[in-house]
Motif scaffolding. Structure first.
Motif, short mmCIF file in Angstrom:
data_model
loop_
_atom_site.label_atom_id
_atom_site.label_comp_id
_atom_site.label_asym_id
_atom_site.label_seq_id
_atom_site.Cartn_x
_atom_site.Cartn_y
_atom_site.Cartn_z
N LEU A 79 0.88 20.07 13.98
CA LEU A 79 1.93 19.16 14.46
C LEU A 79 1.78 17.78 13.82
CD1 LEU A 79 2.34 19.62 18.34
CD2 LEU A 79 3.96 20.25 16.54
N ILE A 80 0.55 17.29 13.84
CA ILE A 80 0.28 15.97 13.28
C ILE A 80 0.47 15.97 11.77
CG2 ILE A 80 -1.55 14.25 12.90
CD1 ILE A 80 -2.63 15.10 15.72
N ALA A 81 -0.03 17.02 11.11
CA ALA A 81 0.11 17.10 9.65
C ALA A 81 1.56 17.12 9.22
CB ALA A 81 -0.61 18.34 9.12
N GLU A 82 2.40 17.84 9.96
CA GLU A 82 3.82 17.88 9.62
C GLU A 82 4.43 16.48 9.69
OE1 GLU A 82 8.12 19.36 11.37
OE2 GLU A 82 6.32 20.43 12.04
N GLU A 83 4.11 15.75 10.73
CA GLU A 83 4.67 14.40 10.88
C GLU A 83 4.17 13.47 9.78
OE1 GLU A 83 7.13 13.70 12.85
OE2 GLU A 83 7.05 15.76 13.59
N GLN B 168 3.07 14.82 19.11
CA GLN B 168 4.02 14.84 18.01
C GLN B 168 4.76 13.51 17.89
OE1 GLN B 168 7.72 17.09 18.46
NE2 GLN B 168 7.21 18.19 16.58
N GLN B 169 5.21 12.99 19.01
CA GLN B 169 5.97 11.74 18.98
C GLN B 169 5.11 10.57 18.53
OE1 GLN B 169 9.26 11.52 19.29
NE2 GLN B 169 9.07 9.34 18.75
N VAL B 170 3.87 10.53 18.99
CA VAL B 170 2.96 9.46 18.58
C VAL B 170 2.72 9.54 17.07
CG1 VAL B 170 0.58 8.63 18.75
CG2 VAL B 170 1.84 9.19 20.82
N ALA B 171 2.52 10.75 16.56
CA ALA B 171 2.31 10.92 15.12
C ALA B 171 3.56 10.52 14.33
CB ALA B 171 1.93 12.37 14.81
#
Length: 414
Positions: free
Chosen positions: A85-89, A26-29
């Protein structure tokens, strides 16, 4: 500009969903969105520009086109939880970027079982962002009721000839292949209108449309970054090998994976809302009226509290749905719930954020108006809010006679 602040709720998640690995993903994204996506969105969305190839290449390097593809085929081998998770970011920067990752993931290709060499090669290319899809499902007179499509495919020797119109085909020009749904035989009865529809994979060069296919972009009010087309197939010929799956059974292909698609739309909705909230908080902290920061006004404080609560409620439901999908448990009602709730929430929260910015929010000098425009679309694609309510109410009360004929026909262009 969007603040992309850290979310304290994520760090204090008590459901056990957020492992250290997921927090890192999540943080990387989030950092990728802040550094790579947001500057591009702020520059290109106002001029209706397209997602640059350079950004797509960076996304491919991050593995974002192969999140769901098994590692043996060059993907990350992760689940829908990580995917969302990635899509949200990504949606916190530009919803179109959060959407284009769905055009990889081996769209309409098997991800397990015995693959042919050609299928395995396509899956590897999809994971690398080199084989991206566009789906041609809806038609000018056909929205959610896709069993009523009139586009036809007729067998001619070893080939199929496709004739008819398609609408809402996003990325038709930029994709590496189209998946076209067409009727190949009449339905056996009115109750089985969904039978007789087949799907075809049409490979093509990027930047072009298939041979004997004309098209023009639809003028949209948002969802910029890529074009959405109306297409006219005028005798497009494809080989017999282009048939995807079993002839006449493509309706089941349309409806397969709807739980994941709806979770993905929820993730995009949540990302838009979070970005708008971040912008509103940042703006409110700087804006002064009547000799004091506007964050001192109780009405604004309560509004922000309500916005944050609605976002977090949707986020936690999305986590649950993604976990159920990854565990192989059916969650069609819950996936409709999270899609409906998140889309409705996103429209409200982005509108509230625009109101907090006041006149500044109604300009293109701030990203809030972009999130507001894009949030409105989430109530329409992947099945409208009304379709989701039908599915939810039917699961509770049983289908009405009208719904019995309609609900299984529900699917939207993503």
């Amino acid at each position: 500009m969007t603040a992309l602040s850290a979310d304290p709720s994520v760090e204090n998640d008590g459901r056990g969903y957020m492992t250290s690995e997921r927090r890192m993903i999540q943080q990387v994204a989030r950092e990728f969105t802040r550094n790579e996506v947001l500057p591009v969105a702020n520059r290109l969305d106002p001029e209706k520009g397209e997602i640059p190839m350079d950004l797509r290449r960076k996304m491919a390097e991050m593995g974002y086109f192969g999140i769901l593809v098994p590692e043996q085929y060059g993907g990350l081998g992760l689940g829908y939880f990580e995917y969302c998770l990635i899509a949200e970011e990504l949606a916190r920067g530009w919803m179109s970027v959060a959407s284009i990752i769905a055009r990889g993931q081996g769209s309409f290709l098997p991800k397990k079982g015995n693959l042919t060499d050609a299928q395995a090669d396509r899956l590897r290319r999809a994971a690398q962002g080199d084989y991206l899809a566009a789906a041609a499902l809806s038609e000018p007179g056909t929205g959610s009721d896709l069993a009523s499509i009139s586009c036809r495919a007729v067998k001619d020797g070893d080939e199929w000839v496709i004739t008819g119109s398609k609408y809402w085909c996003t990325f038709a020009d930029g994709a590496d292949f189209l998946v076209v749904f067409a009727r190949t035989s009449p339905p056996p009865s009115a109750a089985k209108r969904h039978l007789g529809i087949s799907a075809f994979v049409i490979d093509k060069e990027r930047g072009t449309l298939p041979t004997n296919c004309a098209g023009s972009p639809i003028p949209k009010i948002g969802y910029f970054g890529w074009n959405t087309f109306e297409l006219s197939f005028q005798g497009t010929r494809v080989p017999g090998s282009a048939l995807l799956g079993e002839e006449g059974k493509a309706f089941y292909l349309m409806t397969s994976g709807l739980e994941g698609a709806r979770a993905h739309t929820a993730a995009r909705s949540i990302g838009l809302a979070q970005a708008a909230l971040d912008d509103a908080i940042a703006y409110a902290g700087e804006r002064r009226q009547f000799g004091m920061p506007i964050t001192e006004f109780q009405s604004l404080r309560f509004r922000i509290a309500e916005m944050a609560t609605r976002i977090e409620a949707c986020r936690q439901l999305m986590y649950f749905v993604c976990n159920e999908i990854d565990q192989g448990r059916r969650c069609d009602r819950e996936s409709s719930m999270v899609k409906y709730l998140s889309a409705e929430m996103a429209e409200r929260v982005t509108s509230d954020a625009l109101q907090i910015l006041g006149g500044a929010g109604y300009t293109k000098l701030h990203a809030v108006e972009r999130h507001w425009r894009d949030a409105r679309l989430t109530k329409i694609f992947e099945g409208t809010s009304e379709i989701q309510l039908r599915i939810i109410s039917d699961s509770i009360l049983g289908r009405s006679e009208t719904d019995r004929r309609m609900v299984d026909m529900a699917f939207g262009e993503a």
